[in-house]
Design a protein around this motif. Structure first.
Motif, PDB file in Angstrom:
ATOM      1  N   VAL A 375       0.779  -1.188  -0.200  1.00 40.16           N
ATOM      2  CA  VAL A 375       0.090  -0.005   0.001  1.00 40.16           C
ATOM      3  C   VAL A 375       1.038   1.225   0.068  1.00 40.16           C
ATOM      4  CG1 VAL A 375      -1.713   1.334   1.254  1.00 40.16           C
ATOM      5  CG2 VAL A 375      -1.902  -1.077   1.155  1.00 40.16           C
ATOM      6  N   GLN A 376       1.825   1.078   0.791  1.00 40.10           N
ATOM      7  CA  GLN A 376       2.706   2.066   0.960  1.00 40.10           C
ATOM      8  C   GLN A 376       3.740   2.820  -0.224  1.00 40.10           C
ATOM      9  OE1 GLN A 376       2.985   4.546   3.680  1.00 40.10           O
ATOM     10  NE2 GLN A 376       1.103   3.464   4.362  1.00 40.10           N
ATOM     11  N   GLU A 377       4.374   1.653  -1.109  1.00 37.70           N
ATOM     12  CA  GLU A 377       5.167   1.901  -1.914  1.00 37.70           C
ATOM     13  C   GLU A 377       4.488   1.936  -3.456  1.00 37.70           C
ATOM     14  OE1 GLU A 377       8.244   2.670  -1.484  1.00 37.70           O
ATOM     15  OE2 GLU A 377       7.811   2.613   0.640  1.00 37.70           O
ATOM     16  N   GLU A 378       5.116   2.967  -4.253  1.00 40.57           N
ATOM     17  CA  GLU A 378       4.548   2.789  -5.579  1.00 40.57           C
ATOM     18  C   GLU A 378       5.050   1.629  -6.304  1.00 40.57           C
ATOM     19  OE1 GLU A 378       4.678   6.370  -8.989  1.00 40.57           O
ATOM     20  OE2 GLU A 378       6.611   5.903  -7.923  1.00 40.57           O
ATOM     21  N   LEU A 379       4.067   0.934  -6.919  1.00 39.23           N
ATOM     22  CA  LEU A 379       4.214  -0.313  -7.539  1.00 39.23           C
ATOM     23  C   LEU A 379       4.682  -0.270  -9.127  1.00 39.23           C
ATOM     24  CD1 LEU A 379       1.472  -2.652  -5.782  1.00 39.23           C
ATOM     25  CD2 LEU A 379       4.056  -1.876  -5.006  1.00 39.23           C
ATOM     26  N   PHE A 380       4.080   0.823  -9.792  1.00 41.50           N
ATOM     27  CA  PHE A 380       4.461   0.981 -11.209  1.00 41.50           C
ATOM     28  C   PHE A 380       4.202   0.104 -12.158  1.00 41.50           C
ATOM     29  CE2 PHE A 380       6.937   4.138 -14.009  1.00 41.50           C
ATOM     30  CZ  PHE A 380       6.027   5.253 -13.578  1.00 41.50           C
ATOM     31  N   GLY A 381       2.970  -0.382 -12.129  1.00 43.18           N
ATOM     32  CA  GLY A 381       2.329  -1.345 -12.977  1.00 43.18           C
ATOM     33  C   GLY A 381       1.017  -1.344 -13.065  1.00 43.18           C
ATOM     34  N   PRO A 382       0.251  -2.262 -13.539  1.00 43.87           N
ATOM     35  CA  PRO A 382      -1.137  -2.366 -13.851  1.00 43.87           C
ATOM     36  C   PRO A 382      -1.635  -3.187 -12.550  1.00 43.87           C
ATOM     37  CG  PRO A 382      -0.202  -4.209 -15.318  1.00 43.87           C
ATOM     38  CD  PRO A 382       0.857  -3.314 -14.505  1.00 43.87           C
ATOM     39  N   ILE A 383      -1.496  -2.527 -11.433  1.00 45.60           N
ATOM     40  CA  ILE A 383      -1.861  -3.103 -10.048  1.00 45.60           C
ATOM     41  C   ILE A 383      -2.612  -2.150  -9.192  1.00 45.60           C
ATOM     42  CG2 ILE A 383      -0.983  -4.425  -8.248  1.00 45.60           C
ATOM     43  CD1 ILE A 383       1.386  -5.145  -9.731  1.00 45.60           C
ATOM     44  N   ASN A 400      -4.498   9.594   2.952  1.00 45.84           N
ATOM     45  CA  ASN A 400      -3.468  10.588   3.346  1.00 45.84           C
ATOM     46  C   ASN A 400      -2.467   9.537   3.876  1.00 45.84           C
ATOM     47  OD1 ASN A 400      -4.427  12.742   2.183  1.00 45.84           O
ATOM     48  ND2 ASN A 400      -5.244  13.566   4.185  1.00 45.84           N
ATOM     49  N   ALA A 401      -2.815   8.180   4.073  1.00 45.31           N
ATOM     50  CA  ALA A 401      -1.917   7.445   4.932  1.00 45.31           C
ATOM     51  C   ALA A 401      -0.475   7.229   4.265  1.00 45.31           C
ATOM     52  CB  ALA A 401      -2.589   6.196   4.943  1.00 45.31           C
ATOM     53  N   THR A 402      -0.192   7.491   3.118  1.00 44.76           N
ATOM     54  CA  THR A 402       1.220   7.300   2.457  1.00 44.76           C
ATOM     55  C   THR A 402       1.919   8.521   2.670  1.00 44.76           C
ATOM     56  OG1 THR A 402       0.587   7.753   0.055  1.00 44.76           O
ATOM     57  CG2 THR A 402      -0.077   5.496   0.780  1.00 44.76           C
ATOM     58  N   VAL A 403       3.307   8.455   2.242  1.00 40.71           N
ATOM     59  CA  VAL A 403       4.155   9.496   1.999  1.00 40.71           C
ATOM     60  C   VAL A 403       3.964  10.373   0.789  1.00 40.71           C
ATOM     61  CG1 VAL A 403       6.182   8.248   3.594  1.00 40.71           C
ATOM     62  CG2 VAL A 403       5.998   8.296   0.940  1.00 40.71           C
ATOM     63  N   TYR A 404       3.275   9.918  -0.186  1.00 44.19           N
ATOM     64  CA  TYR A 404       3.014  10.619  -1.558  1.00 44.19           C
ATOM     65  C   TYR A 404       1.821  11.388  -1.461  1.00 44.19           C
ATOM     66  CZ  TYR A 404       6.228   6.743  -2.991  1.00 44.19           C
ATOM     67  OH  TYR A 404       7.423   6.018  -3.194  1.00 44.19           O
TER      68      TYR A 404
END
Length: 479
Positions: A375-383, A400-404
């Motif tokens: 949930v927290q990290e950018e996966l950068f794909g069709p997911i 708002n729960a992520t750093v992004y």
């Protein structure tokens, strides 16, 4: 598509006798052309050439010349749009409709900043009788532009156009995955008679040496970078040694928030479209679907059916709706993440690799642990993750729960709710009942670890301009 992409310095193409490297089509693994890799010395040379052009030519002081050059760039890109779009399909892997849309967005951006180039104004303040403070807006100097592979036309022009409009000269580093697209754009620029030699320079790269040299260079005053937050932090750290200005558009983890009163057909359509641009390899793509618990089962069934119906395949087939991952290594990385998602969450729709090419069908999975790196990290794909909430406060908390904080969308027919939630979500762009609406007039940029500064719109000039205070005591008439 067999042309070799070279460097462009001071108005001349260069290869410096270096052996070329191959550029690969991710749809079939075939080498479609070659490019000459650069090095730190070439980056330093290009920066020196750009500095000389800034200091010795009329470019920085000629807004009408800059406007004319930007209009010529737009016309040249428009004339070459079919060639450019074909190269984007072949080298980047995206479907042709996306490739053409990206190309025409670059045309629009150039024309937009051509207009702004002639409207950069300062101000005057009379601080006391006969004593004036004049505030001028001047070009910052040499701009270094580091371009990612996922949108090699748009993400070049959206930095290059405001830099040129402001009066900067430039050094560009294109992505190693899309050098042929970049070389075709540089071809277009060489046909623009109003663009002086040395104003635009470009160095190819297959590693990080060119980018590092640009960040360290004392001849470069501004870095404009689009890419991952991890790399953005390294650039900011490197730039601190010369205290150069840094504009960063970085990662994202865009949530789409769906309330019970939303038009669910529209929400499904927009979110499906939002998950899959550039095969999900886009920083503002929908990465998290947050759905009110009262409609979760219904919406899950709808979105699963819509996403499962997406046809994945080569971008040159107009029947396909989603293209390739940029390369096989990234597809393998994503397959590993899907395996983890199957263990840590509940799989709704499992993505599959196609037999040929770097293709991956979409994945949806439910996860309740907001702290999970899935949930927290950018996966950068069709997911995309599927998450639920009980009320507005929980929806905003989860969004708002992520750093992004790059982008988000809100789906509701309640206008007051739309305004409340949009205001509370910490993101640079919030779309209401839509997702992925980008255009030259509207600024984009991030909160938190999604970056610094803004691109597009009038504020897109800010990274490339300095404010100068000139104090003057002309006195008073009869004084």
């Amino acid at each position: 598509m067999t042309k070799t992409a070279r460097h462009f310095i001071g108005g001349h193409w260069r290869d410096d006798g270096v052996d070329p490297l191959g550029s690969v089509n991710p749809a079939d693994g075939q080498v479609i052309g070659h490019y000459i890799p650069g090095n730190a010395d070439l980056a330093d040379e290009a920066a020196a050439v750009a500095k000389a052009a800034f200091e010795e030519s009329e470019w920085a002081a000629s807004p009408r010349l800059r406007a004319q050059a930007l209009m010529e760039i737009a016309d040249a890109l428009d004339a070459a749009k079919d060639d450019i779009a074909d190269l984007v399909v072949a080298e980047n892997g995206k479907i042709r409709a996306e490739a053409m849309g990206e190309t025409m967005a670059g045309v629009s951006e150039s024309r937009y900043y051509a207009g702004l180039a002639r409207d950069i104004r300062g101000t005057m303040q009379e601080v006391a009788p006969g004593k004036l403070s004049l505030f001028a807006r001047e070009a910052a100097g040499v701009a270094g532009i580091i371009v990612p592979w996922n949108a090699p036309v748009t993400l070049l022009i959206r930095s290059l156009a405001p830099a040129l409009a402001a009066g900067c000269t430039t050094v560009i580093k294109p992505a190693a995955q899309t050098p042929l697209v970049h070389a075709r754009i540089m071809d277009c620029l060489t046909s623009c008679p109003s663009l002086p030699a040395g104003v635009v320079n470009s160095i190819n790269e297959d590693g990080i040496a060119v980018g590092q040299a640009m960040v360290a260079s004392r001849d470069i005053d501004v870095i404009s970078f689009t890419g991952s937050s991890r790399t953005g932090k390294l650039i900011q750290e490197g730039a601190s040694k010369t205290l150069k200005r840094v504009g960063l558009e970085l990662g994202g983890k865009a949530p789409a928030i769906v309330f019970p009163d939303a038009d669910l057909d529209r929400a499904v359509r927009e979110i499906t479209h939002g998950i899959l641009p550039i095969a999900g390899q886009m920083c503002v793509a929908v990465a998290r679907i947050l759905v009110h618990e009262s409609i979760a089962a219904d919406f899950e069934a709808r979105i699963k059916a819509a996403v499962a119906a997406i046809r994945v395949g080569p971008g040159d087939d107009p029947a396909n709706q989603c293209g390739a991952i940029i390369d096989l290594d990234n597809r393998s990385r994503l397959l590993g993440l899907i395996n983890r998602a199957e263990e840590d969450g509940r799989m709704i729709l499992r993505g599959q690799a196609l037999e040929q090419g770097a293709f991956l069908t979409p994945t949806l999975f439910q996860i309740d642990d907001v702290s999970s790196d899935l949930v927290q990290e950018e996966l950068f794909g069709p997911i995309a993750t599927f998450e639920t909430f009980g009320d507005e406060a929980e929806a905003v908390m989860k969004a708002n729960a992520t750093v992004y904080g790059l982008a988000a969308s809100v789906f509701t027919t309640d206008v007051s709710r739309a305004l409340r939630v949009s205001r509370a979500v910490r993101a640079g762009t919030v779309w209401v009942n839509a997702h992925l609406r980008l255009f030259a007039e509207a600024e984009t940029g991030g909160y938190g670890q999604s970056g610094l500064g803004r691109l597009h719109g009038p504020e897109g000039l800010a990274d490339f301009l300095e404010t100068k205070h000139v104090y003057f005591e002309p006195g008073e008439v009869g004084g």
